[in-house]
Design a protein around this motif. Structure first.
Motif, mmCIF file in Angstrom:
data_model
loop_
_atom_site.group_PDB
_atom_site.id
_atom_site.type_symbol
_atom_site.label_atom_id
_atom_site.label_comp_id
_atom_site.label_asym_id
_atom_site.label_seq_id
_atom_site.Cartn_x
_atom_site.Cartn_y
_atom_site.Cartn_z
ATOM 1 N N THR A 239 0.840 -1.216 0.000
ATOM 2 C CA THR A 239 0.000 0.000 0.000
ATOM 3 C C THR A 239 0.865 1.253 0.000
ATOM 4 O OG1 THR A 239 -1.791 -1.140 1.160
ATOM 5 C CG2 THR A 239 -1.769 1.274 1.257
ATOM 6 N N LYS A 242 2.531 1.715 -3.305
ATOM 7 C CA LYS A 242 1.568 2.231 -4.276
ATOM 8 C C LYS A 242 1.304 3.718 -4.030
ATOM 9 C CE LYS A 242 -3.082 1.568 -6.106
ATOM 10 N NZ LYS A 242 -3.434 2.994 -5.986
ATOM 11 N N ASN A 243 1.132 4.083 -2.767
ATOM 12 C CA ASN A 243 0.897 5.511 -2.448
ATOM 13 C C ASN A 243 2.089 6.371 -2.869
ATOM 14 O OD1 ASN A 243 -1.578 4.824 -1.380
ATOM 15 N ND2 ASN A 243 -0.877 4.862 0.756
ATOM 16 N N THR A 245 4.190 5.651 -5.274
ATOM 17 C CA THR A 245 4.172 5.733 -6.742
ATOM 18 C C THR A 245 3.114 6.720 -7.230
ATOM 19 O OG1 THR A 245 4.935 3.435 -6.902
ATOM 20 C CG2 THR A 245 3.921 4.414 -8.867
ATOM 21 N N ASP A 246 1.930 6.645 -6.612
ATOM 22 C CA ASP A 246 0.867 7.594 -6.986
ATOM 23 C C ASP A 246 1.305 9.038 -6.705
ATOM 24 O OD1 ASP A 246 -0.677 5.461 -7.750
ATOM 25 O OD2 ASP A 246 -1.864 5.420 -5.891
ATOM 26 N N LEU A 247 1.957 9.216 -5.551
ATOM 27 C CA LEU A 247 2.439 10.550 -5.205
ATOM 28 C C LEU A 247 3.425 11.052 -6.249
ATOM 29 C CD1 LEU A 247 2.830 12.940 -3.179
ATOM 30 C CD2 LEU A 247 4.663 11.576 -2.142
ATOM 31 N N ASN A 249 3.822 10.029 -9.380
ATOM 32 C CA ASN A 249 3.174 10.261 -10.678
ATOM 33 C C ASN A 249 2.377 11.560 -10.675
ATOM 34 O OD1 ASN A 249 4.203 7.867 -11.717
ATOM 35 N ND2 ASN A 249 2.384 6.656 -11.155
ATOM 36 N N ALA A 250 1.622 11.781 -9.614
ATOM 37 C CA ALA A 250 0.827 13.014 -9.529
ATOM 38 C C ALA A 250 1.740 14.241 -9.509
ATOM 39 C CB ALA A 250 -0.065 12.976 -8.286
#
Length: 355
Positions: A239, A242-243, A245-247, A249-250
């Protein structure tokens, strides 16, 4: 001349009316004045008119009359020549006045046009300077926001990285525990230190810490519980990864937009500061030089116009004076010329005749 002729006529008239000799007192009185002397001379001429040749007197009168005629002709010729020169000068100065009037009108239009053009350029320059300030402010604001957001991103990224490292270390310890390896240090404080930075992410790691603490106790011997804790830790790690990676990418998406906008701002700043504004400033300088040149030419034309006007006025005034002098002189000469027939008539009446 008129006085001389008048004296001569009066003397001749009086002399022609005297009959017989004059007394001594009268003779003495006449000899005491110029008019009396002239009278006595003419009286003696009358008495001797038959004895003398007066051709020289008439020749002198003829010469004098011819001289006056010549003066009349010379004056008339000179006046006509002056008249021709007057109209020539008048035409010349009038032409100059018209020329300078046209120049003044044209130059005034040029000065007005250049001044209006210069004012428009100044308005454009002021607008571009304001635009540069606005874009620079936007660029500075965006650059400050990008820097701030970059700092926040790096802090969050480090938090996720530290948490992942702590979870990896916990998984490694659980693996050693399940393999029966000797574990010298069973402290779990590292896991709490690595996870507490994620409090703002609302990750409930408290129960996980408690469960991990239990299985790390030397007396704990429950492989099934260890497997469950290991799975929980692995899920939490996934988790967090993933967070993270999302951070990232954003952040990269937002950063790409910000970098593009910042590049656009910098390009506009460069274009305004190095091309647009200097070009307008150069045009203003050119227009100022043109205005100054036109104003100098306008002042010269105005000076030339005044000089030509003064010259025309002086020419007209001189011609009026010349005409007055001419008329006065012609009147005098014509008057003198008209006296000669009277003089000859009086002389002949007194017995002084041509021979």
């Amino acid at each position: 001349m008129r006085k001389l002729v008048s004296v001569l006529l009066i003397s001749l008239t009086l002399a022609s009316q005297i009959q017989g000799p004059l007394s001594n007192p009268i003779m003495n009185e006449l000899e005491s004045t110029h008019l009396g002397k002239a009278f006595l001379k003419l009286l003696s001429l009358k008495s001797k008119a038959q004895q003398f040749d007066f051709s020289k007197l008439y020749a002198a009168l003829d010469d004098l009359q011819n001289s006056i005629k010549q003066r009349l002709a010379d004056e008339q010729q000179a006046y006509q020549q002056d008249e021709v020169q007057y109209f020539t000068d008048k035409e010349f100065f009038s032409g100059q006045i018209t020329q300078f009037q046209n120049e003044i009108a044209s130059l005034e239009i040029d000065v007005t046009d250049f001044t209006e053009s210069r004012d428009l350029l100044q308005i454009a320059l002021n607008g571009k300077v304001d635009e540069l300030k606005e874009v620079q402010s936007l660029a500075d604001g965006l650059a400050a926001r990008v820097k701030k957001e970059e700092g926040i991103f790096k802090d969050q990224q480090n938090q996720y990285t530290n948490a992942v490292q702590a979870l990896d270390q916990a998984l490694q310890l659980i693996g050693q525990l399940r393999d029966g390896s000797f574990i010298q240090n069973r402290s779990v404080s590292f896991l709490e230190e690595g996870l507490k930075q994620l409090q703002h992410q609302r990750i409930m790691y408290g129960p996980l810490i408690t469960a991990f603490t239990q299985i790390m106790a030397p007396s704990f011997n429950d492989s099934e519980a260890s497997a469950k804790v290991q799975k929980l830790i692995q899920n939490l790690r996934d988790t967090i990864v993933k967070n993270k990676t999302d951070l990232e990418n954003a952040y990269q998406q937002v950063r790409a937009i910000d970098d593009h906008n910042l590049s656009q701002y910098n390009q506009r700043i460069s274009n305004l500061s190095t091309i647009v504004i200097p070009t307008i400033q150069a045009e203003i300088q050119t227009r100022d030089a043109q205005i100054q040149t036109k104003q100098n030419l306008l002042r010269d034309a105005q000076t030339n116009f005044k000089t030509a006007s003064d010259n025309l006025d002086n020419t007209n005034n001189r011609w009026v004076e010349r005409t007055n002098e001419h008329n006065k002189l012609m009147d005098q000469l014509l008057t003198q010329q008209s006296l000669f027939p009277k003089i000859v008539s009086e002389l002949e009446g007194a017995g002084v005749r041509r021979r």
